[in-house]
Design a protein around this motif. Structure first.
Motif, PDB file in Angstrom:
ATOM      1  N   ASN A 256      57.658  43.415  37.960  1.00 15.52           N
ATOM      2  CA  ASN A 256      57.184  42.210  38.345  1.00 15.52           C
ATOM      3  C   ASN A 256      56.158  41.682  37.711  1.00 15.52           C
ATOM      4  N   ARG A 257      56.109  40.424  37.582  1.00  8.66           N
ATOM      5  CA  ARG A 257      55.031  39.863  36.878  1.00  8.66           C
ATOM      6  C   ARG A 257      54.387  38.594  37.356  1.00  8.66           C
ATOM      7  N   LEU A 258      53.246  38.194  37.256  1.00  9.63           N
ATOM      8  CA  LEU A 258      52.467  37.432  37.883  1.00  9.63           C
ATOM      9  C   LEU A 258      51.280  37.059  36.903  1.00  9.63           C
ATOM     10  N   ASN A 259      51.201  35.372  36.832  1.00  8.62           N
ATOM     11  CA  ASN A 259      50.239  34.962  35.935  1.00  8.62           C
ATOM     12  C   ASN A 259      49.776  33.644  36.726  1.00  8.62           C
ATOM     13  N   GLY A 280      44.307  34.859  35.874  1.00  7.90           N
ATOM     14  CA  GLY A 280      44.587  36.313  35.863  1.00  7.90           C
ATOM     15  C   GLY A 280      45.753  36.369  35.792  1.00  7.90           C
ATOM     16  N   PHE A 281      46.397  37.952  35.712  1.00  2.84           N
ATOM     17  CA  PHE A 281      47.823  38.393  35.703  1.00  2.84           C
ATOM     18  C   PHE A 281      47.823  39.723  36.364  1.00  2.84           C
ATOM     19  N   ARG A 282      49.040  40.139  36.420  1.00  2.14           N
ATOM     20  CA  ARG A 282      49.521  41.480  36.987  1.00  2.14           C
ATOM     21  C   ARG A 282      50.674  41.661  36.516  1.00  2.14           C
ATOM     22  N   TYR A 283      51.088  42.787  35.648  1.00  2.00           N
ATOM     23  CA  TYR A 283      52.356  43.204  35.246  1.00  2.00           C
ATOM     24  C   TYR A 283      52.347  44.418  35.882  1.00  2.00           C
ATOM     25  N   CYS A 284      53.530  44.948  36.427  1.00  2.00           N
ATOM     26  CA  CYS A 284      53.872  46.207  36.820  1.00  2.00           C
ATOM     27  C   CYS A 284      55.044  46.601  37.112  1.00  2.00           C
ATOM     28  N   CYS A 286      56.424  48.022  40.051  1.00  2.00           N
ATOM     29  CA  CYS A 286      55.976  48.173  41.376  1.00  2.00           C
ATOM     30  C   CYS A 286      56.612  47.533  42.539  1.00  2.00           C
ATOM     31  N   ASN A 287      56.267  47.880  43.770  1.00  2.00           N
ATOM     32  CA  ASN A 287      56.863  47.058  44.788  1.00  2.00           C
ATOM     33  C   ASN A 287      56.462  45.630  44.915  1.00  2.00           C
ATOM     34  N   ILE A 288      55.281  45.504  44.580  1.00  2.00           N
ATOM     35  CA  ILE A 288      54.869  43.766  44.446  1.00  2.00           C
ATOM     36  C   ILE A 288      53.697  43.854  43.452  1.00  2.00           C
ATOM     37  N   ALA A 289      53.906  42.750  42.499  1.00  2.00           N
ATOM     38  CA  ALA A 289      52.704  42.286  41.734  1.00  2.00           C
ATOM     39  C   ALA A 289      51.764  41.433  42.318  1.00  2.00           C
ATOM     40  N   ARG A 290      50.611  41.634  42.693  1.00  2.00           N
ATOM     41  CA  ARG A 290      49.674  41.022  43.872  1.00  2.00           C
ATOM     42  C   ARG A 290      48.357  40.793  43.124  1.00  2.00           C
ATOM     43  N   ARG A 291      47.586  39.625  43.382  1.00  2.00           N
ATOM     44  CA  ARG A 291      46.283  39.497  43.104  1.00  2.00           C
ATOM     45  C   ARG A 291      45.816  38.726  44.084  1.00  2.00           C
ATOM     46  N   THR A 292      44.996  39.096  44.683  1.00  2.00           N
ATOM     47  CA  THR A 292      43.928  38.263  45.518  1.00  2.00           C
ATOM     48  C   THR A 292      42.695  37.737  44.878  1.00  2.00           C
ATOM     49  N   VAL A 293      42.717  36.470  44.880  1.00  2.00           N
ATOM     50  CA  VAL A 293      41.557  35.739  43.992  1.00  2.00           C
ATOM     51  C   VAL A 293      40.427  35.909  44.946  1.00  2.00           C
ATOM     52  N   ASP A 294      40.365  35.579  46.266  1.00  2.00           N
ATOM     53  CA  ASP A 294      39.018  35.327  46.895  1.00  2.00           C
ATOM     54  C   ASP A 294      39.419  35.743  48.449  1.00  2.00           C
ATOM     55  N   TRP A 295      38.420  36.447  49.055  1.00  2.00           N
ATOM     56  CA  TRP A 295      38.624  36.841  50.424  1.00  2.00           C
ATOM     57  C   TRP A 295      37.113  37.064  51.082  1.00  2.00           C
ATOM     58  N   SER A 296      37.170  37.071  52.317  1.00  2.00           N
ATOM     59  CA  SER A 296      35.976  37.051  53.141  1.00  2.00           C
ATOM     60  C   SER A 296      36.233  38.095  54.590  1.00  2.00           C
ATOM     61  N   VAL A 297      35.418  38.766  54.796  1.00  2.00           N
ATOM     62  CA  VAL A 297      35.326  39.243  56.165  1.00  2.00           C
ATOM     63  C   VAL A 297      33.975  38.923  56.873  1.00  2.00           C
ATOM     64  N   ASN A 309      42.645  23.338  44.723  1.00  2.00           N
ATOM     65  CA  ASN A 309      42.641  22.134  44.452  1.00  2.00           C
ATOM     66  C   ASN A 309      43.561  21.591  43.217  1.00  2.00           C
ATOM     67  N   SER A 310      43.836  22.499  42.421  1.00  2.00           N
ATOM     68  CA  SER A 310      44.904  22.450  41.368  1.00  2.00           C
ATOM     69  C   SER A 310      45.189  23.644  40.522  1.00  2.00           C
ATOM     70  N   GLY A 311      46.169  23.627  39.793  1.00  2.00           N
ATOM     71  CA  GLY A 311      46.738  24.820  39.091  1.00  2.00           C
ATOM     72  C   GLY A 311      48.158  25.022  39.159  1.00  2.00           C
ATOM     73  N   GLN A 312      48.426  26.470  38.791  1.00  2.00           N
ATOM     74  CA  GLN A 312      49.803  26.938  38.826  1.00  2.00           C
ATOM     75  C   GLN A 312      49.796  28.426  38.846  1.00  2.00           C
ATOM     76  N   SER A 313      50.841  29.043  39.483  1.00  2.00           N
ATOM     77  CA  SER A 313      51.154  30.245  39.239  1.00  2.00           C
ATOM     78  C   SER A 313      52.543  30.549  38.772  1.00  2.00           C
ATOM     79  N   VAL A 314      52.652  31.562  37.798  1.00  2.00           N
ATOM     80  CA  VAL A 314      54.081  31.743  37.254  1.00  2.00           C
ATOM     81  C   VAL A 314      54.399  33.142  37.610  1.00  2.00           C
ATOM     82  N   HIS A 315      55.595  33.343  37.964  1.00  2.00           N
ATOM     83  CA  HIS A 315      56.330  34.375  38.511  1.00  2.00           C
ATOM     84  C   HIS A 315      57.751  34.978  37.690  1.00  2.00           C
TER      85      HIS A 315
END
Length: 333
Positions: A256-259, A280-284, A286-297, A309-315
């Motif tokens: 799986n790949r993600l950019n 960023g990117f994730r190539y593996c 794996c069960n899932i190519a995953r990237r968490t850009v931001d998060w909070s608790v 606001n803008s941009g793209q993701s490529v899978h």
């Protein structure tokens, strides 16, 4: 730029505890009566500890579905991530009925790993339960108040708008979330071949229709936790026996790949908002190519919710038993 909390314990300690035995996993039994009293949930002594646990798994690129499967086999902790990816026969062996499982409409595997069958996780003396359109925050032993709230809400005696919270009693607070993700198709346990698209979830089918690539941008605000990220995975149409032959889409390990490259806003909830860019990117394999850009608790609520606001993701995903052996999708925001 995840958040600005100070850890009460080290990140390494949080993950090491999770990877050892049941006691050090911080598993606890819900104090509710009847059958639910044996349902285990993850417990954190504070939000600092929860944040350290999440951060270490994010930074290590852990395969969360593998983690969920091993915890179910070794410690009996059946997270929503494990349950959602299991067939009915497997769940029946564990005594789990899908009609009793919480429905949490999110494509964030981390959230599903945190939550047990009932959609619960405990932080200090508070339990957070996600189910359907509500997030419940209640003190231990007060879960029976949820049924009364739902009865009054359905009767129109209590009104909560989406995105608002209400203190129902001293022990129970209810937040009605405004997330629009829908995981209904992934929860189907019968055959389906529709190229169904909800929100920014896409299913692209390989030749023959036995495999499909799922591309997803996820973001949600869950009162105690919020997230923004992307994922690519491959699902296989699997056949199994449960009072007759049935089918469902189960996750399988593939290349799986993600950019991604985006501009987004962290909208403050009692905190200053900010705008940021991320790529960023994730190539593996794996069960899932995953990237968490931001998060909070946090408490009384997670301090940010996120909007792109803008941009793209490529899978991309690859299944070499068919031709063409690659599926590709670009999602523009």
């Amino acid at each position: 730029m995840m958040s600005a909390f100070i850890f009460a314990c080290s990140k390494d300690d949080a993950v090491e505890e999770f990877q050892q035995d049941t006691d050090s996993l911080n598993l606890t039994n819900d104090g509710k009566a009847q059958a639910e009293s044996t349902t285990q949930m993850l417990e954190f002594s504070s939000f600092d500890e929860m944040e350290g646990f999440i951060r270490e798994l994010q930074e290590s690129d852990a395969d969360l579905l593998d983690v969920a499967r091993s915890r179910s086999a070794e410690n009996g902790y059946h997270s929503l991530l494990f349950i959602y990816d299991s067939d009915l026969a497997t769940l029946d062996e564990l005594g789990i009925k899908m009609e009793d499982v919480a429905i949490v409409h999110s494509y964030d595997d981390m959230l599903h790993l945190l939550l047990n069958k009932n959609g619960e996780v405990r932080v200090a003396n508070q339990v957070f339960r996600v189910n359907g359109e509500f997030v419940y925050q209640y003190e231990q032993g007060a879960s029976e108040q949820i049924a009364g709230f739902l009865e009054n809400f359905n009767a129109g005696e209590i009104r909560i708008e989406k995105g608002d919270s209400q203190q129902i009693s001293e022990e129970l607070l209810v937040y009605r979330h405004n997330n629009n993700e829908d995981i209904s198709e992934d929860l189907e346990r019968e055959a389906t071949t529709a190229d169904n698209q909800r929100g920014v979830t896409h299913y692209d089918y390989f030749t023959g229709g036995q495999y499909r690539m799922r591309s997803r941008q996820f973001n949600g605000y869950w009162w105690f936790y919020s997230n923004l990220g992307f994922s690519t995975k491959v699902q296989k149409r699997k056949r199994y026996w449960f009072f007759g032959w049935r089918y469902y889409w189960g996750t399988v390990k593939k290349y799986n790949r993600l950019n991604y490259e985006i501009n987004y806003t962290g909208n403050g909830v009692g905190y200053p908002s900010y705008t940021n860019s991320a790529q960023g990117f994730r190539y593996c394999f794996c069960n899932i190519a995953r990237r968490t850009v931001d998060w909070s608790v946090g408490v009384p609520a997670a301090p940010f919710y996120y909007t792109i606001n803008s941009g793209q993701s490529v899978h991309w995903a690859h299944e070499f038993s068919v031709s063409p052996d690659t599926e590709h999708r670009t999602i523009t925001y």
